[in-house]
Design a protein around this motif. Structure first.
Motif: not given
Length: 960
Positions: A779-788
């Motif tokens: 997710l971080t590599a594709h969307e640039g965000c982190r899971v919460r």
């Protein structure tokens, strides 16, 4: 700007500008509403029809223009609004002392404004003294003569103004600063409240146009200086003694900080003491002219933090439980937990326990009953549990559009803390003057911050509840229908396992009470497990069928057998350099300094290393340049992939246990399944334990044993947010007791199981028992965000109730929600949900198992959203209105028909009538078409007669 009626009737309108709403006024019986904002604009709202349901929409707005020759905008700032009983006129009082009139609902300014210089001509010379009258503080319509208005000025002057003849009927020369006015129902007198804490009764007589002294003047809490009486109401009753209600007026020195509302009737005197500021209040009473008395039935008080309703008909004036607007933040919310499809037995027992707590409340029906709730009956019950700063857990009915309180449970009673002082203060206050009565449930003060609830877990089939707190306390509770007086079993679990070189610098544990404790019906504590060191519990889970509870802190995790009252496992997860874990959650100054120091070191290090790479020319540097060029080429091929830097192993709080779960799966080998426990930490480490759980009939004879089966270390050491085991079909495992009680299908135990591990950066599925990677999504590599936040959700089909699909729902640090298929982890859809700046809202989000979610949009409000097309909770209500006035966009004669009582009924642009009503309105439209005003060149009629001169049903349908 919400608007409420009967339970389930709720409308919400949003102003275009983000200004504060200061006043709201209804146009009685018409579905219109006027709002005043602090930017001095007025907005007209109407209740319209949309898909069989009513909705609230803004029609037009108005801003009062400045007076010619006066540049100051404060002169025209509106201070008070009054809607005439005929609903055709809106009266505005301003800060400059002027009174203006607007037509309703057009909001057109009427050229009959009244300015203070016109009033001053009628004021005696000795009263003028060269002083201004001040702002208009109050406007009240005469109860018998609608064309007369009582105007109160800040200086104390009150004027009875005849709007029709533009004449001053009476002058009342008050000498105290005015706060509010109210008419006595007969119209022969009125009451004024003042800044000195008193109120005055004035007699109205046509024979005495100028009155200098009131009939009576009273300061209820004098003679010492008192605060202002900001609002007063005077209601006539059947007993003959008037009911007087006013806010404020407390002795300034002794009780100036209290938020009070006083009720007086004959010899009865009650001072309602609230914990937040009184914004406004009104009574529910008879308003039609057929009744001679007001005879109020209820008092509605809007406070800064809650809504309180008092039953004025019942003895003792008890409170009426509110079906909406309950204060969620009675104490600050620290965590939440949702339960879907609550069993009927559990629901009834929780409701019964809650009713026994509400002995001071009345069973009177809710007095605000406007509108009709069209929502279908609830098929499944839902519970939302909120943990609070004061150690309480509150149960809310989340089945409908409003959260209704059901039951409250407190953990403070089992600890030795100074929380009993409130009772002594209340007892002492009852014997003193004023006669205070504590009202409302908003209580923002906590006796001890260590009581704060951090995690909650409830088994809905067994009625067992686990509550974990800030000081490492883990409390197991059983649901009981009877009160009980018993001792609580105590156990201590050392998560450090005698680790050397570690000194806890945080808060102490909460000392438990010795001896037996009396508990009311409901959830009663049975076992108290104390984690050592007493750090805040970060994760907890319960398996009632195995009699096991697992818990984790920033130091490690433990497993406890509550049937035998004995610890099973304690594992330390600390890194040798994790010094922050010594300090606890109540000491974070050192951690901030350390974080800043480390950040500057990284920046300095990167700059130095960059300079070195630029100066030194060696074979190794040429290799680095070649690798950099290859990396640039690779990035051009796959631009969606972001480079993720691995985290350091000695980062602060790396040992925090983020998630725990139980599962019956394959861990030791591929042929034998059994109980397991999984734990994930902040350093990206996953521990899997095989559990030896005895049969149910041998629980008392054999103890549970735990053996470490697998240990997984994620590559980038990203914190593990969630762990879930999937069966052979890729479905989540059922909850405890669901299979044994035939409430769910048995999981597939023939095919290989898999475990879904969600970290802050990616989702990954491993096959069991070999723990081999099957699929993943970065997710971080594709969307640039982190899971919460992560949850497994069952999405039901709109077409068929029997068909559903499982999905992985993820909330990121940017506030958007992603849905993935399970177990393939294919992206399905993405939604923007929460503002990325709203960090507390993202942290508070909790998902339901049916595709909905809750998050805090403020400390006192939950926002509810739905990802499912089938499961949607929204207001479905309707308000029926008949308006004698229509919008200015509609011609005054195209849709109006005379009624028997001489009034007129109109159709507003926001309303529509179905084509099925065509035959019923033919006569009405024929009458409109034959009206002589249609011959006017300005007529805007849209219906024409056919060649025969007849109006057909088809014509009406086309028009509608």
């Amino acid at each position: 700007m919400p608007r409420y009626g009967a339970p389930g009737v709720e409308f919400t309108g949003l102003h275009k500008d983000t200004a504060t709403v200061t006043q709201i006024h209804f146009l009685q019986g018409q579905g219109w509403m006027v709002s005043l904002l602090d930017d001095n604009t007025m907005h007209l709202w109407e209740t319209g029809q949309k898909e069989r349901c009513s909705d609230l929409r803004e029609v037009r707005s108005f801003s009062l223009p400045g007076r010619s020759g006066i540049e100051s905008t404060s002169v025209t700032r509106v201070t008070v609004l009054l809607v005439k009983s005929s609903s055709d006129l809106l009266t505005l009082g301003t800060e400059g002392g002027g009174v203006h009139f607007l037509e309703l609902p057009s909001l057109r300014l009427v050229d009959k404004s009244l300015f203070h210089d016109e009033i001053m001509q009628s004021v005696p010379e000795d009263y003028r003294c060269g002083k201004s009258l001040g702002p208009v503080e109050a406007l009240q319509e005469h109860p018998l003569h609608a064309h007369k208005i009582l105007i109160g000025y800040s200086r104390g002057l009150v004027v009875l103004w005849d709007f029709k003849s533009r004449h001053v009927d009476n002058l009342f020369l008050g000498k105290q600063q005015l706060e509010s006015l109210v008419w006595v129902r007969s119209g022969s007198s009125f009451v004024s409240s003042h800044s000195d804490g008193g109120y005055m009764v004035w007699s109205v007589s046509s024979s005495t146009p100028c009155i200098q002294e009131p009939v009576t003047s009273t300061i209820p809490y004098g003679p010492f200086p008192c605060k202002a009486v900001t609002k007063i109401l005077w209601r006539t009753t059947q007993s003959g003694a008037a009911l007087v209600l006013f806010s404020g007026g407390m002795p300034r020195a002794s009780y100036g900080d209290r938020h009070c509302l006083t009720i007086l009737q004959d010899s009865v005197h009650v001072t309602l003491d609230f914990t937040s500021r009184v914004i406004d209040f009104f009574t529910v009473h008879h308003v039609d002219r057929d009744h001679e008395l007001d005879d109020p039935s209820a008092l509605v008080v809007l406070l800064e933090e809650e809504l309180v309703v008092i039953d004025l008909q019942a003895a003792g004036w008890p409170t009426i439980p509110a079906p909406y607007l309950a204060p969620l933040h009675s104490s600050a919310i620290t965590c939440s937990y949702h339960i879907s499809n609550v069993p009927t037995r559990l629901w009834e027992r929780v409701v019964s326990a809650g009713l026994q707590q509400c002995s001071a409340q009345t069973c009177t029906n809710w007095p605000i009953c406007g509108g009709k709730n069209l929502a279908p009956a609830v098929k499944q019950r839902e519970l939302l549990l909120t943990g609070h700063e004061d150690g309480t857990v509150r149960f809310w009915d989340a089945s409908g559009v409003a959260l209704q309180p059901l039951y409250k449970m407190s953990t403070a009673s089992i600890f030795q803390i100074d929380c009993e002082h409130n009772d002594s203060l209340t007892q002492a206050a009852e014997e003193e003057w004023p006669p205070f009565r504590k009202v409302g449930c908003f209580d923002p003060y906590s006796d001890d911050p260590r009581l704060g609830v951090q995690k909650i877990c409830l088994c809905k089939y067994s009625g067992k509840l686990v509550v974990a707190g800030t000081a490492g306390q883990v409390i197991l509770m059983y649901l009981s229908d009877e009160k009980s007086d018993h001792m609580i079993d105590l156990a201590t679990v050392d998560l450090l396992q005698d680790r050397e070189g570690f000194t806890w610098k945080g808060h102490d544990r909460l000392p438990p009470k010795s001896g037996s404790v009396l508990f009311a019906p409901g959830f009663q504590p049975v076992v108290l497990v104390q984690c050592m060191p007493p750090a805040a519990v970060t994760s907890v889970t319960l398996h009632a069928e195995w009699n096991l509870v697992a818990f984790g802190t920033s130091h490690g995790f433990g497993l406890f057998d509550y049937h035998r009252r004995s610890p099973v496992l304690a594992r330390c997860t600390l890194h040798p350099n994790d010094s922050l874990a010594m300090e606890g959650p109540l000491s974070r100054v050192k951690s901030l300094k350390k974080s800043l120091r480390q950040s500057f070191r990284r920046i300095r290090k990167s700059r130095v290393s960059g300079k070195k790479r630029g100066v030194v020319s060696s074979p190794s540097s040429k290799v680095q340049e070649a690798n950099a060029q290859l990396a640039e080429q690779d990035s051009e091929v796959t631009p969606v992939q972001r480079r993720i830097e691995p985290r350091s192993a000695d980062d602060s709080l790396s040992g925090v246990v983020r998630c725990l779960c139980f599962a019956d799966t394959f861990l030791r080998d591929g042929t034998h399944h059994g109980p397991t426990m999984w734990a994930g930490t902040n350093s990206g480490c996953v521990y899997a334990y095989a559990l030896d759980v005895p049969l149910q009939e041998k629980f008392s004879e054999q103890s549970v044993e735990a053996l470490l089966g697998k240990e997984i270390q994620l590559m980038h050491r990203a914190p593990v947010v969630s762990i879930a085991v999937l069966d052979g079909r890729g479905n989540p495992l059922p909850e405890p007791y669901e299979v044994s009680r035939d409430l769910a299908k048995a999981p597939d135990m023939q095919s290989s199981h898999s475990v879904l591990i969600a970290s802050e950066e990616q989702f990954k599925v491993f096959m069991l028992p070999k723990v081999s990677a099957k699929t993943k999504f970065k997710l971080t590599a594709h969307e640039g965000c982190r899971v919460r936040k992560v949850a497994l959700v069952s999405f039901s089909s709109v077409a068929s109730e029997d068909y559903s699909e499982n999905g992985l729902v993820c909330l990121t640090n940017l506030g958007d929600i992603h849905v993935f298929s399970v177990p393939a982890l294919r992206p399905q859809v993405r939604y923007d949900c929460i503002r990325k700046e709203d960090i507390s809202g993202i942290a508070s989000c909790v998902f339901t198992k049916t595709g909905q979610g809750f998050y805090l949009i403020s400390p006192s409000e939950f926002e509810r959203f739905s990802l499912s097309a089938r499961v949607i909770t929204e207001p479905q209500c309707q308000v029926y209105v008949e308006r004698p006035y229509e919008s200015s966009e509609v011609s005054s004669c195209t849709s109006v028909s005379p009624q028997a009582n001489g009034t007129h009924k109109s159709q507003s642009p926001g309303q529509s009538r179905s084509a099925g009503d065509a035959e019923a309105v033919i006569d009405e439209l024929q009458s409109a078409l034959s009206s002589p005003c249609l011959d006017s060149p300005n007529s805007s009629a849209d219906i024409t007669l056919d060649t025969t001169g007849e109006l057909t049903v088809e014509d009406v349908k086309d028009f509608l």
